[in-house]
Design an enzyme around this catalytic site. Sequence first.
Site, PDB file in Angstrom:
ATOM      1  N   ARG A  51      34.047  30.767  37.547  1.00  0.00           N
ATOM      2  CA  ARG A  51      34.590  30.335  38.832  1.00  0.00           C
ATOM      3  C   ARG A  51      33.678  30.837  39.949  1.00  0.00           C
ATOM      4  O   ARG A  51      33.935  31.898  40.535  1.00  0.00           O
ATOM      5  CB  ARG A  51      36.009  30.879  39.031  1.00  0.00           C
ATOM      6  CG  ARG A  51      37.020  30.344  38.044  1.00  0.00           C
ATOM      7  CD  ARG A  51      38.405  30.872  38.366  1.00  0.00           C
ATOM      8  NE  ARG A  51      39.412  30.351  37.458  1.00  0.00           N
ATOM      9  CZ  ARG A  51      40.719  30.585  37.561  1.00  0.00           C
ATOM     10  NH1 ARG A  51      41.159  31.361  38.545  1.00  0.00           N
ATOM     11  NH2 ARG A  51      41.571  30.077  36.697  1.00  0.00           N
ATOM     12  N   ASP A  53      32.134  31.278  43.565  1.00  0.00           N
ATOM     13  CA  ASP A  53      32.754  31.257  44.893  1.00  0.00           C
ATOM     14  C   ASP A  53      32.082  30.244  45.804  1.00  0.00           C
ATOM     15  O   ASP A  53      31.012  29.706  45.499  1.00  0.00           O
ATOM     16  CB  ASP A  53      32.647  32.641  45.540  1.00  0.00           C
ATOM     17  CG  ASP A  53      33.526  33.677  44.866  1.00  0.00           C
ATOM     18  OD1 ASP A  53      34.503  33.278  44.201  1.00  0.00           O
ATOM     19  OD2 ASP A  53      33.235  34.879  45.010  1.00  0.00           O
ATOM     20  N   ARG A 201      27.812  40.642  43.545  1.00  0.00           N
ATOM     21  CA  ARG A 201      27.562  40.742  44.988  1.00  0.00           C
ATOM     22  C   ARG A 201      27.733  42.178  45.482  1.00  0.00           C
ATOM     23  O   ARG A 201      27.002  42.626  46.378  1.00  0.00           O
ATOM     24  CB  ARG A 201      28.475  39.784  45.746  1.00  0.00           C
ATOM     25  CG  ARG A 201      28.118  38.312  45.524  1.00  0.00           C
ATOM     26  CD  ARG A 201      29.188  37.377  46.048  1.00  0.00           C
ATOM     27  NE  ARG A 201      29.426  37.587  47.469  1.00  0.00           N
ATOM     28  CZ  ARG A 201      30.443  37.050  48.136  1.00  0.00           C
ATOM     29  NH1 ARG A 201      31.334  36.286  47.496  1.00  0.00           N
ATOM     30  NH2 ARG A 201      30.587  37.266  49.424  1.00  0.00           N
TER      31      ARG A 201
END
Length: 248
Positions: A51, A53, A201
């Site tokens: 998934r 972002d 991240r």
Amino acid sequence: MRRNIKLTLEYDGTAYHGWQSQDNAVTVQSTVTAAVCRLTGENCSITGSSRTDAGVHALGFVCNFFTESNIPADKFSYALNTLLPDDIVVIRSEEVPADFHSRYSARAKKYCYLIYNSVFPSAILRHRAYHVYYKLDVGAMNEAAAFFKGTHDFAAFCASEASVKTTVRTIMAADVRRLPHDDRLIELSVTGDGFLYNMVRIIAGTLVEVGFGKLSPQDIPDIINSLDRRRAGRTAPAHGLYLAEVFY
């Protein structure tokens, strides 16, 4: 005959609200699904390997769908690319066994994070790399990256809103380097058996703090062991992140 078709995608995520279909938002999944349904004339459901972002890119995203279409498996890529927008490309299509699942069959994933390390930003890379204007010590960043390898509880590198059964993950490889064709570009590469929400991240943001001396490489084990998100660095922007490869 019902067949399972695997697609490998490359996409620029700038215009999309991530992979996962959402109400009232344009996503990669909804865009690819619409193209597959139009091509096959069927009401298809597409399963993705991850998934990603909003704003995140992919070099080797994998998805799969079931169809009764008689289109040769390797020709789906050609046909779908005539229906998809220019920022999504099917780079490979193939038939796989019925029990193949793009997410649950995956053994590991590789992510890359791209940093543009220059006084001035890049007009060309503004949506494809994180601009850091102060000079970064790539040697220190690479030394710090090595501490992420192994099996650890990565709670300190998980967004607080994530809901998972366990925050333990195994990182097989992690390194940082300046790209040889342009030394303004710094690439973080991380391969693991799975990743928490915003994990790469946050790792990237923490390594940037190592790069400009706010943290030392030797701080990384303590941050990992603390299980405290506040100890790690900021979450680096989404537009520097790429899902590079999924391993099966």
